[in-house]
Design a protein around this motif. Sequence first.
Motif: not given
Length: 109
Positions: A14-33
């Motif tokens: 449905a979406v490009a991998a780069g787009w997905a990573i650009s949303l997932t990385a900060p979201a998961v990082g913020a959740a960890a913090l």
Amino acid sequence: MAGVQPLLGAAEGAVAAGWAISLTAPAVGAAALVFAAARLFDRGDAVQPPWYTAWLLLPGSCLLAGAAAMCSFGALVEYPVIAVAMWTLLAIGALSWATAMALVRRASH
């Protein structure tokens, strides 16, 4: 969990991998913090938090939920405003929530 949704959207095409990573990385990082801050600031049942605890934590929680919603939308469409909204909600929500946690810890007795 919502932070991982863009990766699922990319896996389905449905979406490009780069787009997905650009949303997932900060979201998961913020959740960890946020989880790390919760572990750091939580003293368990040793203290009683003030009665207004929920009111202090609510704004940050709602903003973080908004960031999660942007991740869910980002799993469906690649629209640049989604990333900007997610980053804004994530930054303000995490700062607001962490500040509230520090205030709650300080006021607990």
